[in-house]
Design an enzyme around this catalytic site. Structure first.
Site, PDB file in Angstrom:
ATOM      1  N   HIS A  78      20.333 -23.404  42.177  1.00 30.42           N
ATOM      2  CA  HIS A  78      18.901 -23.714  42.241  1.00 30.42           C
ATOM      3  C   HIS A  78      18.179 -22.569  42.928  1.00 30.42           C
ATOM      4  CE1 HIS A  78      15.149 -25.703  43.412  1.00 30.42           C
ATOM      5  NE2 HIS A  78      15.447 -26.683  42.565  1.00 30.42           N
ATOM      6  N   CYS A 100      14.390 -24.281  37.777  1.00 31.96           N
ATOM      7  CA  CYS A 100      13.327 -25.106  38.345  1.00 31.96           C
ATOM      8  C   CYS A 100      12.008 -24.349  38.207  1.00 31.96           C
ATOM      9  CB  CYS A 100      13.623 -25.421  39.807  1.00 31.96           C
ATOM     10  SG  CYS A 100      12.348 -26.427  40.592  1.00 31.96           S
ATOM     11  N   HIS A 107      14.812 -28.335  35.994  1.00 31.53           N
ATOM     12  CA  HIS A 107      13.892 -29.155  36.779  1.00 31.53           C
ATOM     13  C   HIS A 107      12.490 -28.875  36.264  1.00 31.53           C
ATOM     14  CE1 HIS A 107      16.463 -29.679  40.702  1.00 31.53           C
ATOM     15  NE2 HIS A 107      17.040 -30.200  39.631  1.00 31.53           N
ATOM     16  N   ASP A 164      10.895 -33.480  38.148  1.00 35.43           N
ATOM     17  CA  ASP A 164      11.213 -33.170  39.540  1.00 35.43           C
ATOM     18  C   ASP A 164      10.264 -33.937  40.453  1.00 35.43           C
ATOM     19  OD1 ASP A 164      12.611 -32.003  41.583  1.00 35.43           O
ATOM     20  OD2 ASP A 164      12.010 -29.952  41.147  1.00 35.43           O
ATOM     21  N   HIS A 165       9.950 -33.410  41.576  1.00 39.22           N
ATOM     22  CA  HIS A 165       9.138 -34.128  42.555  1.00 39.22           C
ATOM     23  C   HIS A 165       7.913 -34.767  41.912  1.00 39.22           C
ATOM     24  CE1 HIS A 165      10.688 -30.942  45.629  1.00 39.22           C
ATOM     25  NE2 HIS A 165      11.644 -31.745  45.208  1.00 39.22           N
ATOM     26  N   TYR A 201      10.005 -38.502  45.709  1.00 40.34           N
ATOM     27  CA  TYR A 201      10.986 -39.178  44.868  1.00 40.34           C
ATOM     28  C   TYR A 201      10.686 -40.662  44.676  1.00 40.34           C
ATOM     29  CZ  TYR A 201      13.702 -34.949  44.703  1.00 40.34           C
ATOM     30  OH  TYR A 201      14.105 -33.666  44.456  1.00 40.34           O
TER      31      TYR A 201
END
Length: 351
Positions: A196, A234, A263, A308-309, A322
């Site tokens: 990542h 990501c 991501h 993702d977030h 999350y």
């Protein structure tokens, strides 16, 4: 693409039953969270986790993550014992049929934000990174949101002092040592590794960070020439630095067949190196998410992608970034983009 969703185990307020109800959801991204960093994961614990997920009609598509012990990052004399434990975990994951492991090589701190519940104009709450605020922080005082319990004050101070002797090149050396040690085991186990990027992708608190952009990724994949030595692309992390073109980086790694996990989240750049995490919709942030999905489809990516977030919306509370609702909206949006891209490509071929 295989739509997937992060799940933090049975203590997660977002349950597997919740996740299963998201349209198009297939895979779960999870880990064994209660084993201390540096210890190997027993096969029976992995198989129990796998069975719990499969009992809800899904499967584990990615382990995120198997953390890398600080001794490995620092290049301490005892690093080989931690590498041996890491390799044993990879062998056990392979025996359980887990195909991908996401991990990172960030010193001490994982993803870093200045506020975990910043109120956006629409009333939702999001993670943000305010460069000015972070520059004022002293990590030795444990004032960083989200990381106050990661280390004792004594442990953190000792680590910060040790990293004074580790610059970027030394960190690269230590990463190369780690990669060359684990990759033959990962290949034999059938487990693809996916590093990542640093988040955000530049130095903070004087600590070195090296997985920061396209040039860094190209240096990284040359450390070990194998599709098993790949990346977690990501786009939100890369786009957090205005110098990076996240879509171009994605296309480059796809062409080189080194994208083992994606991501997908959006960020809104708000000046300098400050950013706010936003809804996934392209117009809400600084990333063209249609181009992200289009690159994945045209690049033949068939691996796991996850929203993702997410923001906290509709009064939800839970683990910052999350919650269920906004990430579920993100998954549905990504599914819609994929359908549109595929239908457009099909129509073009028929013309």
């Amino acid at each position: 693409m295989e739509m997937s969703f992060r799940w933090y185990g049975h203590e997660d307020p977002v349950t597997l039953k919740n996740i299963r109800q998201i349209p198009g959801m297939k895979g779960i991204v999870t880990a064994v969270y209660d084993i201390p960093v540096g210890q190997s994961w027993p096969l029976e614990r992995i198989e129990k986790l796998k069975a719990d997920v499969e009992a809800e009609g899904m499967y584990i598509s990615v382990i995120e993550s198997v953390p890398v012990h600080e001794s490995i990052k620092l290049g301490r004399p005892d690093r080989d014992q931690y590498i041996s434990a890491y390799k044993e975990t990879l062998r056990n994951l392979g025996k359980a049929g887990i195909p991908v492991v996401c991990y990172n090589f960030m010193p001490i701190f994982d993803w870093t934000r200045s506020n975990l519940a910043y109120e956006l104009p629409d009333g939702s709450n999001a993670l943000i990174f305010d460069e000015e605020e972070v520059n004022k922080m002293d990590p030795r005082t444990l004032s960083l949101p989200g990381w106050d319990e990661s280390y004792t004050s004594e442990e953190l101070n000792a680590l910060m002092d040790e990293y004074k002797e580790v610059d970027e090149e030394k960190l690269w050396e230590n990463l190369e040592y780690f990669i060359k040690a684990i990759m033959p085991t990962a290949e034999a186990a059938g487990v693809k590794m996916a590093i990542h990027p640093d988040d955000p992708p530049y130095s903070i608190f004087g600590l070195p960070r090296i997985i920061t952009g396209g040039e860094a990724l190209n240096r990284f994949i040359k450390l070990y020439d194998s599709e098993y030595n790949g990346v977690t692309l990501c786009v939100g992390s890369f786009a957090s630095d205005p110098k990076n073109d996240a879509v171009a980086i994605l296309k480059d790694m796809l062409a080189k067949k080194r994208v083992n996990f994606v991501h997908a989240r959006n960020v809104k750049l708000v000046g300098g190196r400050s950013f706010q995490e936003s809804a996934h919709l392209s117009e809400m942030g600084s990333i063209d998410m249609y181009e992200v999905v289009k690159a994945c489809v045209e690049g033949g990516f068939e691996g796991a992608i996850r929203p993702d977030h997410g923001r906290m919306i509709w009064g939800e509370t839970g683990k910052p970034g999350y919650g269920l609702y906004d990430r579920a909206l993100g998954a549905t949006y990504l599914n819609g983009l994929e359908e549109a891209v595929k239908k457009n490509l099909k129509a073009q071929k028929q013309q």
